[in-house]
Design a protein around this motif. Structure first.
Motif, PDB file in Angstrom:
ATOM      1  N   SER A 148       1.474  -7.206   2.827  1.00  0.00           N
ATOM      2  CA  SER A 148       1.676  -8.781   2.946  1.00  0.00           C
ATOM      3  C   SER A 148       1.261  -8.617   5.108  1.00  0.00           C
ATOM      4  N   THR A 180       7.344  -7.693   6.732  1.00  0.00           N
ATOM      5  CA  THR A 180       8.572  -6.976   6.827  1.00  0.00           C
ATOM      6  C   THR A 180       9.182  -6.088   7.951  1.00  0.00           C
ATOM      7  N   GLU A 208       3.778  -7.268  -3.267  1.00  0.00           N
ATOM      8  CA  GLU A 208       4.506  -6.140  -2.852  1.00  0.00           C
ATOM      9  C   GLU A 208       3.684  -5.178  -2.360  1.00  0.00           C
ATOM     10  N   ASP A 209       4.263  -5.138  -1.162  1.00  0.00           N
ATOM     11  CA  ASP A 209       3.583  -3.987  -0.518  1.00  0.00           C
ATOM     12  C   ASP A 209       3.558  -2.624  -1.146  1.00  0.00           C
ATOM     13  N   GLN A 210       2.754  -1.676  -0.873  1.00  0.00           N
ATOM     14  CA  GLN A 210       2.176  -0.548  -1.602  1.00  0.00           C
ATOM     15  C   GLN A 210       1.186   0.313  -0.743  1.00  0.00           C
TER      16      GLN A 210
END
Lengths: 109, 112
Positions: free
Chosen positions: A28, A94, A1-3
């Motif tokens: 990502s 995304t 998960e992008d964070q």
């Protein structure tokens, strides 16, 4: 998960006292890392985009750097007018921006 | 100067009374976004338009709708505002997905 994680949450400096703000990220497929300045009650103001590790950009007293895991916003000899919240955001696969919660900077005269 | 404009800057509405916030841009950007930002929190993406294509975030409540009648304008409609919808609403634009976004000054919504 992008964070995105920013530290510290708040920073108080004396005028002229240089320091750095940190933005750690996991994403990502990094498309870009973005720094914004936000004054109270206003929308974020775009400062910099960094695209790849090793890149640096400067604007007046601000300098942004990027590694594969984090970005720093260096503030040299800050003035009271540099007081604001500084937001970091990453764009990944995304194509949406994931924002951190910001660092609230207060520069005292 | 090219810019993103939001109106009104401050909006007070009553619980359950529909409200519309507006955004216009002179940057001629393809993408327009609506974010919600609460105090000391990161902006939260509600939805975006890529040209005329509408993209809703999965966790955006059905209470929030948007319209983009042309390239320059975008509207945020809150059909039945609740107290939890009180926030700063930010409009942003970018020339394409993944590029830097330019924000308007925001609309501060108060729900009484």
């Amino acid at each position: 998960e992008d964070q995105v994680t920013q530290s510290p949450e708040a920073l108080r400096l004396q005028e002229g006292e240089s320091s750095s703000l940190n933005c750690s990220y996991t994403v990502s497929g990094l498309r870009g890392l973005f720094w914004y300045r936000q004054d109270p009650g206003k929308g974020p103001e775009f400062l910099f985009t960094l695209y790849s590790a090793g890149e640096e950009k400067e604007k007046e007293r601000l300098k942004a750097t990027l590694t594969k895991k984090e970005s720093f916003l260096h503030i040299t000899a800050p003035k009271p007018e540099d007081s604001a919240t500084y937001l970091c955001a990453v764009g990944g696969a995304t194509n949406k921006l994931i924002f951190g919660t910001g660092t609230l900077l207060a520069v005292q005269p | 100067d090219a810019m993103v404009i939001q109106n009104p800057r401050y909006q007070v509405t009553q619980f359950g009374k529909p409200v519309t916030l507006s955004c216009s841009q002179t940057l001629n950007h393809n993408v327009m976004y609506w974010y919600q930002q609460k105090s000391s929190q990161a902006p939260k993406l509600l939805f975006h338009y890529y040209d005329k294509d509408f993209n809703n975030e999965a966790d955006t409540p059905d209470n929030f709708q948007s319209r983009r009648p042309n390239t320059s304008f975008c509207f945020l409609d809150i059909r039945s505002p609740g107290l939890g919808d009180a926030a700063m609403y930010l409009c942003a634009t970018s020339r394409d997905m993944g590029y830097e976004q330019y924000f308007g000054p925001g609309t501060r919504l108060t729900v009484t």
